[in-house]
Design a protein around this motif. Structure first.
Motif, PDB file in Angstrom:
ATOM      1  N   SER A   1       2.123  -4.438  -6.270  1.00  0.00           N
ATOM      2  CA  SER A   1       2.847  -3.239  -5.860  1.00  0.00           C
ATOM      3  C   SER A   1       2.953  -2.286  -7.034  1.00  0.00           C
ATOM      4  CB  SER A   1       4.249  -3.593  -5.353  1.00  0.00           C
ATOM      5  OG  SER A   1       4.975  -2.408  -5.017  1.00  0.00           O
ATOM      6  N   ALA A   2       2.985  -0.985  -6.724  1.00  0.00           N
ATOM      7  CA  ALA A   2       3.233   0.037  -7.737  1.00  0.00           C
ATOM      8  C   ALA A   2       4.617   0.642  -7.539  1.00  0.00           C
ATOM      9  CB  ALA A   2       2.165   1.131  -7.653  1.00  0.00           C
TER      10      ALA A   2
ATOM     11  N   ALA B   1       0.808  -1.224   0.000  1.00  0.00           N
ATOM     12  CA  ALA B   1       0.000   0.000   0.000  1.00  0.00           C
ATOM     13  C   ALA B   1       0.839   1.270   0.000  1.00  0.00           C
ATOM     14  CB  ALA B   1      -0.939   0.006   1.211  1.00  0.00           C
ATOM     15  N   MET B   2       2.149   1.139   0.125  1.00  0.00           N
ATOM     16  CA  MET B   2       3.000   2.329   0.218  1.00  0.00           C
ATOM     17  C   MET B   2       3.729   2.628  -1.090  1.00  0.00           C
ATOM     18  SD  MET B   2       2.113   2.736   3.277  1.00  0.00           S
ATOM     19  CE  MET B   2       3.015   4.206   3.747  1.00  0.00           C
ATOM     20  N   GLY B   3       3.639   1.741  -2.069  1.00  0.00           N
ATOM     21  CA  GLY B   3       4.361   1.932  -3.319  1.00  0.00           C
ATOM     22  C   GLY B   3       3.626   2.856  -4.268  1.00  0.00           C
ATOM     23  N   GLY B   4       4.341   3.348  -5.277  1.00  0.00           N
ATOM     24  CA  GLY B   4       3.728   4.194  -6.291  1.00  0.00           C
ATOM     25  C   GLY B   4       3.750   5.664  -5.931  1.00  0.00           C
ATOM     26  N   ASP B   5       3.408   6.491  -6.914  1.00  0.00           N
ATOM     27  CA  ASP B   5       3.451   7.937  -6.719  1.00  0.00           C
ATOM     28  C   ASP B   5       2.423   8.421  -5.712  1.00  0.00           C
ATOM     29  OD1 ASP B   5       5.319   7.750  -8.710  1.00  0.00           O
ATOM     30  OD2 ASP B   5       4.041   8.592 -10.285  1.00  0.00           O
TER      31      ASP B   5
ATOM     32  N   ASN C   1       7.097 -19.174  -8.679  1.00  0.00           N
ATOM     33  CA  ASN C   1       6.232 -20.022  -7.859  1.00  0.00           C
ATOM     34  C   ASN C   1       5.280 -19.146  -7.050  1.00  0.00           C
ATOM     35  OD1 ASN C   1       7.096 -22.930  -8.134  1.00  0.00           O
ATOM     36  ND2 ASN C   1       9.074 -21.990  -7.709  1.00  0.00           N
ATOM     37  N   GLY C   2       4.532 -18.350  -7.735  1.00  0.00           N
ATOM     38  CA  GLY C   2       3.604 -17.422  -7.097  1.00  0.00           C
ATOM     39  C   GLY C   2       3.318 -16.272  -8.039  1.00  0.00           C
ATOM     40  N   ILE C   3       2.254 -15.545  -7.756  1.00  0.00           N
ATOM     41  CA  ILE C   3       1.813 -14.473  -8.651  1.00  0.00           C
ATOM     42  C   ILE C   3       2.188 -13.123  -8.070  1.00  0.00           C
ATOM     43  CG2 ILE C   3      -0.198 -13.400  -9.736  1.00  0.00           C
ATOM     44  CD1 ILE C   3      -1.566 -16.202  -9.409  1.00  0.00           C
ATOM     45  N   VAL C   4       2.900 -12.333  -8.863  1.00  0.00           N
ATOM     46  CA  VAL C   4       3.307 -10.982  -8.480  1.00  0.00           C
ATOM     47  C   VAL C   4       2.945 -10.051  -9.626  1.00  0.00           C
ATOM     48  CG1 VAL C   4       5.218  -9.477  -7.818  1.00  0.00           C
ATOM     49  CG2 VAL C   4       5.187 -11.855  -7.046  1.00  0.00           C
ATOM     50  N   VAL C   5       2.172  -9.006  -9.320  1.00  0.00           N
ATOM     51  CA  VAL C   5       1.688  -8.076 -10.337  1.00  0.00           C
ATOM     52  C   VAL C   5       2.229  -6.683 -10.063  1.00  0.00           C
ATOM     53  CG1 VAL C   5      -0.362  -6.970 -11.341  1.00  0.00           C
ATOM     54  CG2 VAL C   5      -0.382  -9.419 -10.811  1.00  0.00           C
ATOM     55  N   LYS C   6       2.691  -6.030 -11.125  1.00  0.00           N
ATOM     56  CA  LYS C   6       3.260  -4.681 -11.031  1.00  0.00           C
ATOM     57  C   LYS C   6       2.278  -3.668 -11.611  1.00  0.00           C
ATOM     58  CE  LYS C   6       6.416  -1.385 -10.702  1.00  0.00           C
ATOM     59  NZ  LYS C   6       5.562  -0.269 -11.120  1.00  0.00           N
ATOM     60  N   SER C   7       1.926  -2.675 -10.810  1.00  0.00           N
ATOM     61  CA  SER C   7       1.087  -1.576 -11.276  1.00  0.00           C
ATOM     62  C   SER C   7       1.970  -0.408 -11.685  1.00  0.00           C
ATOM     63  CB  SER C   7       0.134  -1.135 -10.153  1.00  0.00           C
ATOM     64  OG  SER C   7      -0.485   0.102 -10.459  1.00  0.00           O
ATOM     65  N   HIS C   8       1.507   0.392 -12.643  1.00  0.00           N
ATOM     66  CA  HIS C   8       2.202   1.628 -12.984  1.00  0.00           C
ATOM     67  C   HIS C   8       2.348   2.479 -11.728  1.00  0.00           C
ATOM     68  CE1 HIS C   8       2.821   1.702 -17.282  1.00  0.00           C
ATOM     69  NE2 HIS C   8       1.585   1.317 -17.516  1.00  0.00           N
ATOM     70  N   GLY C   9       3.510   3.096 -11.560  1.00  0.00           N
ATOM     71  CA  GLY C   9       3.711   3.956 -10.402  1.00  0.00           C
ATOM     72  C   GLY C   9       2.788   5.153 -10.392  1.00  0.00           C
TER      73      GLY C   9
ATOM     74  N   MET D   1       6.860  -3.857   0.386  1.00  0.00           N
ATOM     75  CA  MET D   1       6.943  -4.684  -0.817  1.00  0.00           C
ATOM     76  C   MET D   1       7.404  -6.095  -0.488  1.00  0.00           C
ATOM     77  SD  MET D   1       9.296  -4.115  -4.243  1.00  0.00           S
ATOM     78  CE  MET D   1       8.548  -2.551  -4.701  1.00  0.00           C
ATOM     79  N   GLY D   2       8.464  -6.211   0.283  1.00  0.00           N
ATOM     80  CA  GLY D   2       9.002  -7.520   0.632  1.00  0.00           C
ATOM     81  C   GLY D   2       8.034  -8.360   1.442  1.00  0.00           C
ATOM     82  N   ILE D   3       7.338  -7.727   2.386  1.00  0.00           N
ATOM     83  CA  ILE D   3       6.379  -8.467   3.210  1.00  0.00           C
ATOM     84  C   ILE D   3       5.196  -8.940   2.372  1.00  0.00           C
ATOM     85  CG2 ILE D   3       4.748  -8.240   5.128  1.00  0.00           C
ATOM     86  CD1 ILE D   3       6.774  -6.346   6.459  1.00  0.00           C
ATOM     87  N   ALA D   4       4.730  -8.090   1.436  1.00  0.00           N
ATOM     88  CA  ALA D   4       3.618  -8.485   0.570  1.00  0.00           C
ATOM     89  C   ALA D   4       3.988  -9.712  -0.267  1.00  0.00           C
ATOM     90  CB  ALA D   4       3.222  -7.321  -0.330  1.00  0.00           C
ATOM     91  N   ILE D   5       5.186  -9.721  -0.816  1.00  0.00           N
ATOM     92  CA  ILE D   5       5.640 -10.869  -1.611  1.00  0.00           C
ATOM     93  C   ILE D   5       5.786 -12.107  -0.729  1.00  0.00           C
ATOM     94  CG2 ILE D   5       7.583 -11.780  -2.955  1.00  0.00           C
ATOM     95  CD1 ILE D   5       8.003  -8.916  -4.000  1.00  0.00           C
ATOM     96  N   ASP D   6       6.270 -11.917   0.496  1.00  0.00           N
ATOM     97  CA  ASP D   6       6.455 -13.049   1.404  1.00  0.00           C
ATOM     98  C   ASP D   6       5.122 -13.695   1.773  1.00  0.00           C
ATOM     99  OD1 ASP D   6       8.377 -14.621   3.071  1.00  0.00           O
ATOM    100  OD2 ASP D   6       7.134 -13.847   4.707  1.00  0.00           O
ATOM    101  N   LEU D   7       4.045 -12.919   1.798  1.00  0.00           N
ATOM    102  CA  LEU D   7       2.722 -13.484   2.090  1.00  0.00           C
ATOM    103  C   LEU D   7       2.305 -14.476   1.006  1.00  0.00           C
ATOM    104  CD1 LEU D   7       0.815 -10.298   3.336  1.00  0.00           C
ATOM    105  CD2 LEU D   7       1.627 -12.224   4.720  1.00  0.00           C
ATOM    106  N   VAL D   8       2.735 -14.237  -0.226  1.00  0.00           N
ATOM    107  CA  VAL D   8       2.476 -15.187  -1.313  1.00  0.00           C
ATOM    108  C   VAL D   8       3.290 -16.454  -1.087  1.00  0.00           C
ATOM    109  CG1 VAL D   8       2.631 -15.582  -3.803  1.00  0.00           C
ATOM    110  CG2 VAL D   8       1.945 -13.343  -2.937  1.00  0.00           C
ATOM    111  N   LYS D   9       4.541 -16.294  -0.702  1.00  0.00           N
ATOM    112  CA  LYS D   9       5.397 -17.447  -0.426  1.00  0.00           C
ATOM    113  C   LYS D   9       4.820 -18.317   0.685  1.00  0.00           C
ATOM    114  CE  LYS D   9      10.100 -18.675   1.004  1.00  0.00           C
ATOM    115  NZ  LYS D   9      11.439 -18.156   1.404  1.00  0.00           N
ATOM    116  N   GLN D  10       4.275 -17.673   1.711  1.00  0.00           N
ATOM    117  CA  GLN D  10       3.709 -18.401   2.846  1.00  0.00           C
ATOM    118  C   GLN D  10       2.382 -19.064   2.505  1.00  0.00           C
ATOM    119  OE1 GLN D  10       3.355 -15.691   6.156  1.00  0.00           O
ATOM    120  NE2 GLN D  10       5.486 -15.024   6.010  1.00  0.00           N
TER     121      GLN D  10
END
Length: 348
Positions: A104-105, A11-15, A296-304, A87-96
């Motif tokens: 993330s943006a 929730a903190m990424g992007g412009d 091994n998991g889904i990660v999506v990038k939004s425009h900043g 960002m790292g914690i959000a990705i880790d939730l997918v791993k878990q």
């Protein structure tokens, strides 16, 4: 009670930060009521923003992250702080397995590095690729990859991108046997680099759930002649930025022309339905959401710079890929890939 996928949102990424990300989540929740969210970031900021979006209250939990990845931060620096960043914690939730996908943006390079280190690549995939949907004049959008994750690719990488892009196309576009083209400087078989020609030879021989149509040139990217465009990340990123720049050029040129005189303003009113359609096709928020395929998991990038509408569209991409299990589909397609062709790609 929600039955759809739970998405982890940085929730903190992007412009726009938390205000735009949560506004986008609220729009997505209104459109897809079965979604739920893990909102990762500064908990004080997130709780304050949640008061503006009561629709998110019952379907979201807040996970505190003390740090945020900066836009200019190098991937090597970001990786060292992965465990404390949103960002790292959000990705880790997918791993878990707590979340079906992460969004993330923020910093693209950092996101790619973190995702690859945390989730690892799928068995049979050498490198993940960044893929996105782009508008065309055809009935469907087109999947294009790689858009910048790998500047140099060998034939094996390009073939794997074709397999992954086809799997994505079947989910996103509903095309059972996607038409796949390799981006090249010409349509003739002798054109292009050794890597591109070797990849084309492999795809012609392979019995895969796709229809390889040969080479496609840069001026045909938006024609709708293919469902998947495959290229190395260097060429793909240049092509993407060129498309985006051309779209802005056309929009600015029209705006300048329609405001140049009273007569042109009258012309604008008459042609407004057509210009609104053009605006819709050129608006990047309508096609927001690039995905890192091959992990091994889904990660999506939004425009900043995405608007709440753009964030909502990116969330829709993540939700659809999670609900239809894109990783399983890619794995199943790779199982059809003949071993001798992989060996040939490695040797090429």
């Amino acid at each position: 009670m929600t039955s759809g996928p739970r998405l982890a949102i940085d929730a903190m990424g992007g412009d726009g930060g938390a205000s735009v990300m949560l506004a986008g989540a609220a729009l997505a929740r209104a459109q897809w009521p079965n979604l739920s969210f893990s909102l990762v970031g500064d908990e004080a900021v997130l709780h304050a923003e949640l008061t503006k979006h009561p629709g998110l209250t019952g379907c979201s939990d807040v996970i505190h992250a003390p740090d945020t990845i900066k836009g200019e931060e190098k991937p090597s620096q970001a990786i060292r702080r992965a465990k404390t960043t949103s960002m790292g914690i959000a990705i880790d939730l997918v791993k878990q397995g707590t979340a079906g996908a992460a969004l993330s943006a923020g910093n693209t390079g950092a996101m790619m590095a973190m995702a690859k280190l945390s989730l690892r690549t799928l068995k049979g995939i050498d490198r993940p690729a960044l893929a996105a949907l782009l508008p065309t004049l055809g009935n469907n959008d087109v999947v294009m990859l790689d858009l910048g994750a790998n500047t140099e690719c060998d034939p094996r990488n390009l073939v794997e991108f074709a397999v992954m892009g086809a799997a994505y196309s079947r989910i996103a576009l509903g095309v059972e046997r996607p038409r796949v083209g390799l981006l090249n400087i010409g349509s003739e078989e002798l054109k292009g680099t050794d890597e591109i020609r070797d990849a084309a030879a492999i795809l012609r021989e392979a019995h895969l759930q796709l229809n390889f149509t040969g080479f496609i040139e840069g001026d045909k990217l938006s024609r709708g002649d293919v469902d998947v465009i495959v290229c190395d990340g260097f060429s793909g990123n240049i092509a993407l930025k060129t498309i985006e720049g051309t779209a802005r050029f056309v929009a600015d040129l029209l705006r300048r022309g329609f405001t140049s005189s009273f007569r042109s303003k009258i012309g604008f009113l008459i042609s407004r339905p057509a210009t609104e359609l053009l605006k819709h096709h050129l608006d990047p928020n309508n096609h927001n959401g690039a995905v890192f395929l091959g992990l091994n998991g889904i990660v999506v990038k939004s425009h900043g710079s995405a608007s709440p509408k753009g964030v909502a569209n990116a969330i829709g991409v993540a939700a659809k890929l999670a609900a239809q299990d894109i990783t399983r589909r890619i794995t199943e397609d790779l199982d059809q890939f003949p071993g001798h062709l992989t060996a040939r790609a490695n040797a090429a």
